[in-house]
Write a protein that holds these residues in place. Sequence first.
Motif, PDB file in Angstrom:
ATOM      1  N   ASP A  88       0.825  -1.212   0.000  1.00 10.36           N
ATOM      2  CA  ASP A  88       0.000   0.000   0.000  1.00 10.36           C
ATOM      3  C   ASP A  88       0.860   1.263   0.000  1.00 10.36           C
ATOM      4  O   ASP A  88       0.577   2.215  -0.726  1.00 10.36           O
ATOM      5  CB  ASP A  88      -0.942   0.014   1.204  1.00 10.36           C
ATOM      6  N   GLU A  89       1.920   1.280   0.817  1.00 10.92           N
ATOM      7  CA  GLU A  89       2.811   2.452   0.848  1.00 10.92           C
ATOM      8  C   GLU A  89       3.576   2.604  -0.462  1.00 10.92           C
ATOM      9  O   GLU A  89       3.769   3.713  -0.937  1.00 10.92           O
ATOM     10  CB  GLU A  89       3.812   2.359   2.011  1.00 10.92           C
ATOM     11  N   LEU A  90       4.022   1.490  -1.021  1.00 19.99           N
ATOM     12  CA  LEU A  90       4.722   1.573  -2.307  1.00 19.99           C
ATOM     13  C   LEU A  90       3.843   2.211  -3.369  1.00 19.99           C
ATOM     14  O   LEU A  90       4.277   3.095  -4.113  1.00 19.99           O
ATOM     15  CB  LEU A  90       5.172   0.192  -2.770  1.00 19.99           C
ATOM     16  N   LYS A  91       2.596   1.784  -3.431  1.00 25.64           N
ATOM     17  CA  LYS A  91       1.683   2.334  -4.434  1.00 25.64           C
ATOM     18  C   LYS A  91       1.359   3.797  -4.156  1.00 25.64           C
ATOM     19  O   LYS A  91       1.171   4.583  -5.081  1.00 25.64           O
ATOM     20  CB  LYS A  91       0.418   1.488  -4.502  1.00 25.64           C
ATOM     21  N   LYS A  92       1.308   4.173  -2.883  1.00 28.26           N
ATOM     22  CA  LYS A  92       1.001   5.562  -2.523  1.00 28.26           C
ATOM     23  C   LYS A  92       2.161   6.501  -2.852  1.00 28.26           C
ATOM     24  O   LYS A  92       1.968   7.546  -3.465  1.00 28.26           O
ATOM     25  CB  LYS A  92       0.680   5.651  -1.025  1.00 28.26           C
ATOM     26  N   TYR A  93       3.364   6.148  -2.413  1.00 29.11           N
ATOM     27  CA  TYR A  93       4.511   7.051  -2.550  1.00 29.11           C
ATOM     28  C   TYR A  93       5.280   6.868  -3.860  1.00 29.11           C
ATOM     29  O   TYR A  93       5.979   7.780  -4.296  1.00 29.11           O
ATOM     30  CB  TYR A  93       5.466   6.882  -1.363  1.00 29.11           C
ATOM     31  N   TYR A  94       5.171   5.704  -4.455  1.00 24.34           N
ATOM     32  CA  TYR A  94       5.856   5.397  -5.722  1.00 24.34           C
ATOM     33  C   TYR A  94       4.860   4.717  -6.655  1.00 24.34           C
ATOM     34  O   TYR A  94       4.924   3.507  -6.874  1.00 24.34           O
ATOM     35  CB  TYR A  94       7.066   4.494  -5.471  1.00 24.34           C
ATOM     36  N   PRO A  95       3.913   5.474  -7.200  1.00 23.74           N
ATOM     37  CA  PRO A  95       2.823   4.872  -7.962  1.00 23.74           C
ATOM     38  C   PRO A  95       3.239   4.197  -9.273  1.00 23.74           C
ATOM     39  O   PRO A  95       2.572   3.268  -9.723  1.00 23.74           O
ATOM     40  CB  PRO A  95       1.875   6.037  -8.233  1.00 23.74           C
ATOM     41  N   GLU A  96       4.322   4.629  -9.856  1.00 24.52           N
ATOM     42  CA  GLU A  96       4.773   4.036 -11.121  1.00 24.52           C
ATOM     43  C   GLU A  96       5.773   2.923 -10.849  1.00 24.52           C
ATOM     44  O   GLU A  96       6.678   3.095 -10.018  1.00 24.52           O
ATOM     45  CB  GLU A  96       5.416   5.095 -12.011  1.00 24.52           C
ATOM     46  N   ASN A  97       5.647   1.806 -11.534  1.00 20.58           N
ATOM     47  CA  ASN A  97       6.588   0.697 -11.359  1.00 20.58           C
ATOM     48  C   ASN A  97       8.030   1.150 -11.583  1.00 20.58           C
ATOM     49  O   ASN A  97       8.935   0.712 -10.883  1.00 20.58           O
ATOM     50  CB  ASN A  97       6.268  -0.460 -12.303  1.00 20.58           C
ATOM     51  N   ALA A  98       8.246   2.042 -12.538  1.00 20.22           N
ATOM     52  CA  ALA A  98       9.609   2.511 -12.843  1.00 20.22           C
ATOM     53  C   ALA A  98      10.225   3.244 -11.648  1.00 20.22           C
ATOM     54  O   ALA A  98      11.433   3.197 -11.443  1.00 20.22           O
ATOM     55  CB  ALA A  98       9.596   3.410 -14.065  1.00 20.22           C
ATOM     56  N   SER A  99       9.398   3.902 -10.831  1.00 22.85           N
ATOM     57  CA  SER A  99       9.932   4.641  -9.684  1.00 22.85           C
ATOM     58  C   SER A  99      10.356   3.713  -8.551  1.00 22.85           C
ATOM     59  O   SER A  99      10.999   4.139  -7.598  1.00 22.85           O
ATOM     60  CB  SER A  99       8.897   5.648  -9.171  1.00 22.85           C
ATOM     61  N   ARG A 100      10.020   2.431  -8.648  1.00 21.57           N
ATOM     62  CA  ARG A 100      10.418   1.442  -7.629  1.00 21.57           C
ATOM     63  C   ARG A 100      11.648   0.650  -8.050  1.00 21.57           C
ATOM     64  O   ARG A 100      12.141  -0.167  -7.292  1.00 21.57           O
ATOM     65  CB  ARG A 100       9.281   0.459  -7.400  1.00 21.57           C
ATOM     66  N   ALA A 101      12.145   0.880  -9.241  1.00 26.67           N
ATOM     67  CA  ALA A 101      13.272   0.100  -9.774  1.00 26.67           C
ATOM     68  C   ALA A 101      14.567   0.471  -9.074  1.00 26.67           C
ATOM     69  O   ALA A 101      14.783   1.624  -8.686  1.00 26.67           O
ATOM     70  CB  ALA A 101      13.410   0.341 -11.276  1.00 26.67           C
ATOM     71  N   LEU A 102      15.439  -0.502  -8.915  1.00 24.87           N
ATOM     72  CA  LEU A 102      16.761  -0.253  -8.353  1.00 24.87           C
ATOM     73  C   LEU A 102      17.629   0.474  -9.364  1.00 24.87           C
ATOM     74  O   LEU A 102      17.554   0.201 -10.552  1.00 24.87           O
ATOM     75  CB  LEU A 102      17.436  -1.576  -7.969  1.00 24.87           C
ATOM     76  N   GLY A 103      18.446   1.389  -8.871  1.00 28.10           N
ATOM     77  CA  GLY A 103      19.347   2.111  -9.759  1.00 28.10           C
ATOM     78  C   GLY A 103      20.469   1.238 -10.248  1.00 28.10           C
ATOM     79  O   GLY A 103      20.777   0.192  -9.678  1.00 28.10           O
ATOM     80  N   GLU A 104      21.077   1.635 -11.324  1.00 29.13           N
ATOM     81  CA  GLU A 104      22.196   0.890 -11.913  1.00 29.13           C
ATOM     82  C   GLU A 104      23.447   1.132 -11.103  1.00 29.13           C
ATOM     83  O   GLU A 104      23.706   2.155 -10.605  1.00 29.13           O
ATOM     84  CB  GLU A 104      22.422   1.331 -13.354  1.00 29.13           C
TER      85      GLU A 104
END
Length: 104
Positions: A88-104
């Motif tokens: 629920d928090e992930l969807k609230k604060y980072y709604p786009e899947n791309a914003s949850r991706a790990l950086g390179e």
Amino acid sequence: MLERRGKLRLLHAQTILTQKAYNEQRVLMSWKACSLREWLNHAFAEQAFIKEERGQLAASAVHAAANPDYSTPGGQDGMDKVFLFGIDELKKYYPENASRALGE
């Protein structure tokens, strides 16, 4: 800071601090009983925050929601000072899947 409620602030790390398994043994385990929760609220909190900061950490109700993507049951809710975001928090604060991706 992600959210402000009166004197309380919801803080988050902007970078990955470490990689750690959810639980030491590969068995079905709820958040309330997993080794990662224990580590975050004890060893990690001791290392990451000075004594004065630890004294200011407020315990928050952590809702252990089921994960609909993997059909994983949530388990019991709990109170934690340091925690991982649930679905629920992930969807609230980072709604786009791309914003949850790990950086390179």
